[in-house]
Enzyme design. Structure first.
Site, short mmCIF file in Angstrom:
data_model
loop_
_atom_site.label_atom_id
_atom_site.label_comp_id
_atom_site.label_asym_id
_atom_site.label_seq_id
_atom_site.Cartn_x
_atom_site.Cartn_y
_atom_site.Cartn_z
CB SER A 152 -0.79 -0.01 0.85
OG SER A 152 -1.71 1.36 1.25
CE1 TYR A 182 -3.64 -1.81 5.33
CE2 TYR A 182 -3.08 0.53 5.14
CZ TYR A 182 -3.17 -1.23 4.29
OH TYR A 182 -3.66 -1.24 3.16
N1 LIG Z 1 -8.82 -0.19 0.13
C1 LIG Z 1 -7.82 0.77 -0.69
O1 LIG Z 1 -8.03 2.16 -0.47
C2 LIG Z 1 -6.13 -0.05 -0.51
C3 LIG Z 1 -5.35 0.52 -0.80
C4 LIG Z 1 -4.21 -0.14 -0.83
C5 LIG Z 1 -3.79 -1.11 -0.78
N2 LIG Z 1 -4.96 -1.68 -0.30
C6 LIG Z 1 -4.63 -3.55 -0.03
O2 LIG Z 1 -5.26 -4.69 -0.57
C7 LIG Z 1 -5.94 -5.35 0.00
C8 LIG Z 1 -7.19 -5.19 -0.82
O3 LIG Z 1 -8.03 -4.23 0.04
P1 LIG Z 1 -9.39 -4.44 -0.01
O4 LIG Z 1 -9.76 -2.77 0.36
O5 LIG Z 1 -9.99 -5.14 -1.27
O6 LIG Z 1 -10.13 -5.05 1.00
P2 LIG Z 1 -12.23 -5.37 1.49
O7 LIG Z 1 -12.49 -4.67 0.93
O8 LIG Z 1 -11.38 -5.31 2.97
O9 LIG Z 1 -11.71 -6.67 0.90
C9 LIG Z 1 -10.73 -8.04 2.22
C10 LIG Z 1 -10.36 -8.68 1.41
O10 LIG Z 1 -9.24 -9.81 2.48
C11 LIG Z 1 -9.82 -11.21 2.80
N3 LIG Z 1 -9.81 -11.04 4.70
C12 LIG Z 1 -9.53 -10.59 5.38
N4 LIG Z 1 -8.68 -11.48 6.12
C13 LIG Z 1 -9.05 -12.25 5.72
C14 LIG Z 1 -8.16 -13.63 6.33
N5 LIG Z 1 -7.86 -13.62 7.84
N6 LIG Z 1 -7.96 -14.90 5.61
C15 LIG Z 1 -8.47 -15.10 4.33
N7 LIG Z 1 -9.26 -13.70 3.57
C16 LIG Z 1 -8.54 -12.24 4.87
C17 LIG Z 1 -11.80 -9.97 2.61
O11 LIG Z 1 -12.16 -11.64 2.97
P3 LIG Z 1 -13.42 -12.43 4.04
O12 LIG Z 1 -13.30 -11.38 5.18
O13 LIG Z 1 -14.71 -13.02 3.75
O14 LIG Z 1 -12.07 -13.69 4.39
C18 LIG Z 1 -12.01 -10.02 1.62
O15 LIG Z 1 -12.29 -10.36 0.87
C19 LIG Z 1 -5.63 -4.96 1.64
O16 LIG Z 1 -4.39 -5.88 1.12
C20 LIG Z 1 -5.37 -3.53 1.51
O17 LIG Z 1 -4.86 -3.76 2.46
C21 LIG Z 1 -6.19 -1.86 -0.54
#
Ligand SMILES: NC(=O)c1ccc[n+]([C@@H]2O[C@H](COP(=O)([O-])OP(=O)(O)OC[C@H]3O[C@@H](n4cnc5c(N)ncnc54)[C@H](OP(=O)(O)O)[C@@H]3O)[C@@H](O)[C@H]2O)c1
Length: 254
Positions: free
Chosen positions: A143, A156
């Site tokens: 990130s 984080y």
């Molecule tokens: N959104 C942003 O602005 C942003 C920016 C930079 C980087 N990121 C990174 O991009 C990635 C995805 O982000 P996102 O925004 O799409 O997040 P999100 O919408 O919260 O989705 C997170 C995903 O991870 C899964 N997850 C969470 N805990 C888990 C566990 N213990 N075991 C297996 N799966 C798990 C969740 O599924 P379940 O709950 O069904 O397990 C869900 O599918 C993350 O690594 C985040 O840090 C996000």
């Protein structure tokens, strides 16, 4: 491996929603067989349904990435079902915002276990297969928060920096063995909540397009979007006092 099964198999962790789900759908549309991993099986099944109805190939495996053995089993199941895994996208992650004054070791450990150990577990599980074949592609989702300690993100920012250093180290170690490593530093995704809109955020579809392009090009490192990358670059160049004051004001506003 079955002749009618695409040779390119991609495993995506954190694929029940958000970026992971969107990436899995996009790669499936490009003809890759995709394996979706997360804890919520019903959401995974819905995504698999969507992919198979559109003529793609997908498999859902409910699994917690903090569970090392469960990921080993998931990788073995994938290899048996689809054949050789070509690519893993270690995307599962996230973290709650918390003021530094409420610093809590359990919360920080949980963030580290999910983002960092979750990544270590999937890589550890797939690596022997890739090494035996002398090829493979590992994609690490860090990130922009890893490049700078952001307000309210002590756990984080640190966990995502750990993911980035892990990727950089493996990049060097695994290149001679034919394994490519892509390190992604995405900026913020606009999740439609106007109150929580982050600066210079991208729509999910823009984020997906940019990410898929970087993955298919096997970029070593990709920091995006450009606007936020430049803004963060500028902030990093400021004298520490000014940087802290500026980010502190931003934290108060949001
Ligand atoms: N959104 C942003 O602005 C942003 C920016 C930079 C980087 N990121 C990174 O991009 C990635 C995805 O982000 P996102 O925004 O799409 O997040 P999100 O919408 O919260 O989705 C997170 C995903 O991870 C899964 N997850 C969470 N805990 C888990 C566990 N213990 N075991 C297996 N799966 C798990 C969740 O599924 P379940 O709950 O069904 O397990 C869900 O599918 C993350 O690594 C985040 O840090 C996000």
């Amino acid at each position: 491996m079955n002749a009618d099964i695409p040779s390119s198999v991609t495993v995506v962790t954190g694929a029940s929603g958000g970026i992971g789900r969107s990436l899995a759908l996009a790669l499936a549309r490009r003809g890759e067989a995709v394996v979706l991993i997360a804890r919520r099986k019903s959401l995974l099944d819905e995504a698999v349904d969507e992919i198979t109805k559109a003529g793609g190939r997908a498999l859902a495996i409910a699994c917690d990435v903090t569970d090392r053995e469960a990921l080993r089993a998931a990788v073995a199941e994938t290899e048996q079902y689809f054949g050789p895994i070509g690519r893993v996208i270690a995307n599962a992650g996230g973290g709650k915002r918390a003021a530094g004054s409420t610093l809590n070791a359990e919360a920080i450990e949980a963030t580290m276990r999910l983002n960092y150990m979750g990544t270590v577990h999937i890589v550890e599980a797939v690596l022997p297969y890739m090494l035996a074949r002398g090829q493979g592609h590992l994609v690490f989702v860090s990130s922009l928060a890893a490049l700078l300690g952001l307000p309210g993100a002590a756990g984080y920012s640190a966990a995502k920096a750990a993911v980035a250093r892990l990727a950089e180290s493996l990049q060097i170690d695994l290149a001679p063995q034919g394994i490519d490593v892509t390190l992604l530093y995405p900026g913020f995704v606009d999740k439609g909540n106007k109150k929580k809109r982050k600066p210079l955020s991208m729509s999910l579809s823009r984020m997906t397009d940019l990410t898929v392009r970087a993955i298919l090009a096997r970029r070593r490192c990709y920091i995006y979007p450009l606007s936020l990358r430049l803004a963060l670059g500028l902030v990093r160049c400021l004298p520490a006092g000014l940087r802290i004051a500026l980010l502190g004001r931003f934290a108060k506003k949001s």
